[in-house]
Design an enzyme around this catalytic site. Structure first.
Site, PDB file in Angstrom:
ATOM      1  N   LYS A 202     -15.814 -46.693 -73.089  1.00 46.89           N
ATOM      2  CA  LYS A 202     -16.966 -47.218 -72.349  1.00 46.89           C
ATOM      3  C   LYS A 202     -17.366 -46.161 -71.329  1.00 46.89           C
ATOM      4  O   LYS A 202     -16.507 -45.507 -70.740  1.00 46.89           O
ATOM      5  CB  LYS A 202     -16.573 -48.502 -71.616  1.00 46.89           C
ATOM      6  CG  LYS A 202     -17.705 -49.152 -70.833  1.00 46.89           C
ATOM      7  CD  LYS A 202     -17.186 -50.331 -69.998  1.00 46.89           C
ATOM      8  CE  LYS A 202     -18.291 -51.092 -69.310  1.00 46.89           C
ATOM      9  NZ  LYS A 202     -17.765 -52.011 -68.267  1.00 46.89           N
ATOM     10  N   HIS A 221     -12.961 -58.638 -62.089  1.00 49.81           N
ATOM     11  CA  HIS A 221     -12.449 -59.038 -63.407  1.00 49.81           C
ATOM     12  C   HIS A 221     -11.089 -58.405 -63.652  1.00 49.81           C
ATOM     13  O   HIS A 221     -10.687 -57.476 -62.951  1.00 49.81           O
ATOM     14  CB  HIS A 221     -13.413 -58.579 -64.516  1.00 49.81           C
ATOM     15  CG  HIS A 221     -13.454 -57.090 -64.669  1.00 49.81           C
ATOM     16  ND1 HIS A 221     -14.125 -56.271 -63.780  1.00 49.81           N
ATOM     17  CD2 HIS A 221     -12.896 -56.251 -65.578  1.00 49.81           C
ATOM     18  CE1 HIS A 221     -13.976 -55.008 -64.138  1.00 49.81           C
ATOM     19  NE2 HIS A 221     -13.224 -54.957 -65.232  1.00 49.81           N
ATOM     20  N   ASP A 223      -9.169 -56.587 -67.071  1.00 49.18           N
ATOM     21  CA  ASP A 223      -9.561 -56.085 -68.398  1.00 49.18           C
ATOM     22  C   ASP A 223      -8.840 -56.898 -69.478  1.00 49.18           C
ATOM     23  O   ASP A 223      -7.685 -57.268 -69.311  1.00 49.18           O
ATOM     24  CB  ASP A 223      -9.189 -54.601 -68.541  1.00 49.18           C
ATOM     25  CG  ASP A 223     -10.031 -53.700 -67.627  1.00 49.18           C
ATOM     26  OD1 ASP A 223     -11.035 -54.177 -67.056  1.00 49.18           O
ATOM     27  OD2 ASP A 223      -9.679 -52.514 -67.488  1.00 49.18           O
ATOM     28  N   HIS A 277      -9.952 -56.181 -60.409  1.00 54.59           N
ATOM     29  CA  HIS A 277     -10.676 -55.054 -59.819  1.00 54.59           C
ATOM     30  C   HIS A 277     -12.184 -55.230 -59.925  1.00 54.59           C
ATOM     31  O   HIS A 277     -12.668 -56.113 -60.648  1.00 54.59           O
ATOM     32  CB  HIS A 277     -10.224 -53.746 -60.486  1.00 54.59           C
ATOM     33  CG  HIS A 277     -10.420 -53.716 -61.986  1.00 54.59           C
ATOM     34  ND1 HIS A 277      -9.611 -54.415 -62.869  1.00 54.59           N
ATOM     35  CD2 HIS A 277     -11.333 -53.089 -62.763  1.00 54.59           C
ATOM     36  CE1 HIS A 277     -10.009 -54.196 -64.108  1.00 54.59           C
ATOM     37  NE2 HIS A 277     -11.078 -53.400 -64.074  1.00 54.59           N
TER      38      HIS A 277
HETATM   39  C1  OGA Z   1     -14.677 -51.647 -66.280  1.00 58.44           C
HETATM   40  C2  OGA Z   1     -14.230 -51.191 -64.945  1.00 58.44           C
HETATM   41  C3  OGA Z   1     -14.107 -49.502 -63.254  1.00 58.44           C
HETATM   42  C4  OGA Z   1     -14.788 -48.264 -62.806  1.00 58.44           C
HETATM   43  O1  OGA Z   1     -15.652 -51.097 -66.782  1.00 58.44           O
HETATM   44  O2  OGA Z   1     -14.018 -52.561 -66.828  1.00 58.44           O
HETATM   45  O3  OGA Z   1     -13.447 -51.872 -64.360  1.00 58.44           O
HETATM   46  O4  OGA Z   1     -14.166 -47.535 -62.017  1.00 58.44           O
HETATM   47  N1  OGA Z   1     -14.689 -50.041 -64.437  1.00 58.44           N
HETATM   48  O5  OGA Z   1     -15.929 -48.006 -63.184  1.00 58.44           O
HETATM   49 NI    NI Z   2     -12.327 -53.139 -65.713  1.00 60.98          NI
END
Ligand code: OGA
Ligand code: NI
Length: 335
Positions: A202, A221, A223, A277
């Site tokens: 991602k 959330h 993960d 987080h």
């Molecule tokens: C996510 C996330 C954290 C970030 O995409 O699940 O928690 O540092 N990203 O971008």
């Molecule tokens: Ni995340």
């Protein structure tokens, strides 16, 4: 149907220091009122090249139990490769909007892959100040190149190289996490589908936001993955919830940030914690991050490892197929 991207909104000249209502979080969520200021949290930093195996093992295991998050350094991935990964991702997001829309998630499509602006159904209809791109990178049978950017042309090669170099890091982490539970080195990974383990890339793109104190990037959330291996850029933004408060996580150049995800919490019967987080955004700078989610294949059943269960230690989680877990979580149904 035209979908408005956060990147479009951020470049509107008539924003004049404000943001649309949809992006103003409720007061009890706003970074302004909920972040402990001036304290940057040093989540555990673990040197993966340390020859003292017992020390590394204890550090990974403690960090996963107490925090659900840690950073690793000397992980073996060349800094230049990380820079290249960041460069090609940034170049994609800096393409004209219509070129990015080619990869947009089709309307009514239920899959995770593609370019888009919103993943979860959020609190009170509020939105996160972030756009994203998802595509699987491993195993080869699950790769859909139609969701990979064609531009810049080196995007594919660099992402393939990065994936290849993440595999040994992931194996090492799974080995340590397994041993940390008193299991055989290979046991955890086996419980997650072994060589069928899915690697989902991602990219988060958080454009500059005129009101960073009122908005959030990614909402709070945990993960769904087993673990997440994340590369951030240098702009502060990741926060973790610890002792009832939100704290910034220190940025360490070239470190990888490891999140324990829900599937490891389940497999370990709650010994390891899935980290809660969220992310904040910046007034002047674009923040980007590259989380790689390591997940079991959809049909694999995940539940507490049998050997960790006893009369004194009954299972705390149901055993279910990963795809059913994902369905319940995305639709906010009980697990
Ligand atoms: C996510 C996330 C954290 C970030 O995409 O699940 O928690 O540092 N990203 O971008
Ligand atoms: Ni995340």
């Amino acid at each position: 149907m035209e979908t408005v991207r956060v990147q479009d909104i951020a470049t509107l000249s008539n924003l004049k220091g404000s943001i649309p209502d949809d992006y103003i979080r409720l007061e009890n969520e706003q970074p302004e009122t909920t972040t402990i200021k001036g304290v940057v949290l040093k989540v555990p930093v673990i040197d993966l090249s340390d020859p003292d195996h017992q020390f590394v093992l204890a550090s990974v295991s403690e960090a996963s139990k107490d925090w659900g998050i840690f950073q690793v350094v000397n992980h073996g991935i060349p800094n230049e490769l990380i820079s290249k990964l960041q460069k090609v991702g940034k170049e994609f997001f800096e393409l004209p909007q219509d070129e990015k829309e080619v990869l947009a998630k089709p309307i009514g499509y239920e899959g995770v892959e593609g370019y888009g602006s919103k993943l979860q159904k959020e609190v009170e209809g509020k939105k996160g100040w972030v756009d994203h791109l998802f595509h699987r990178v491993w195993p080869p049978s699950l790769i859909n190149y139609k969701f990979w950017p064609k531009n810049p042309p080196s995007y594919r090669k660099i992402n393939e190289e990065y994936t290849q170099s993440i595999v040994p890091v992931a194996n090492k982490l799974f080995g340590l996490l397994s041993e940390g539970l008193g299991l055989e080195e290979v046991e955890l990974k086996q419980g997650l589908g072994g060589e069928e383990l899915v690697y989902l890339m991602k990219i988060n793109y958080y454009p500059p936001c005129p009101c960073p104190e009122l908005a959030l990037g990614v909402v709070p959330h945990t993960d769904m993955s087993a673990i997440t291996i994340l590369v951030p850029n240098e702009v502060q933004g990741l926060q973790v919830f610890k002792n009832d408060h939100w704290y910034d996580v220190a940025y360490i150049p070239n470190a990888l940030i490891i999140h324990i995800g829900d599937q490891l919490e389940i497999l370990s019967n709650g010994k390891y914690k899935s980290v809660y987080h969220r992310t904040t955004v910046n007034k002047e700078k674009t923040r980007m991050s590259w989380p790689m989610f390591l997940e079991p294949p959809p049909e694999i059943e995940v539940g507490p490892v049998q050997r960790l269960i006893s009369e004194e230690n009954p299972p705390k989680f149901k055993t279910k197929k990963y795809k059913d877990y994902v369905y319940c979580k995305l639709n906010k149904l009980p697990q």
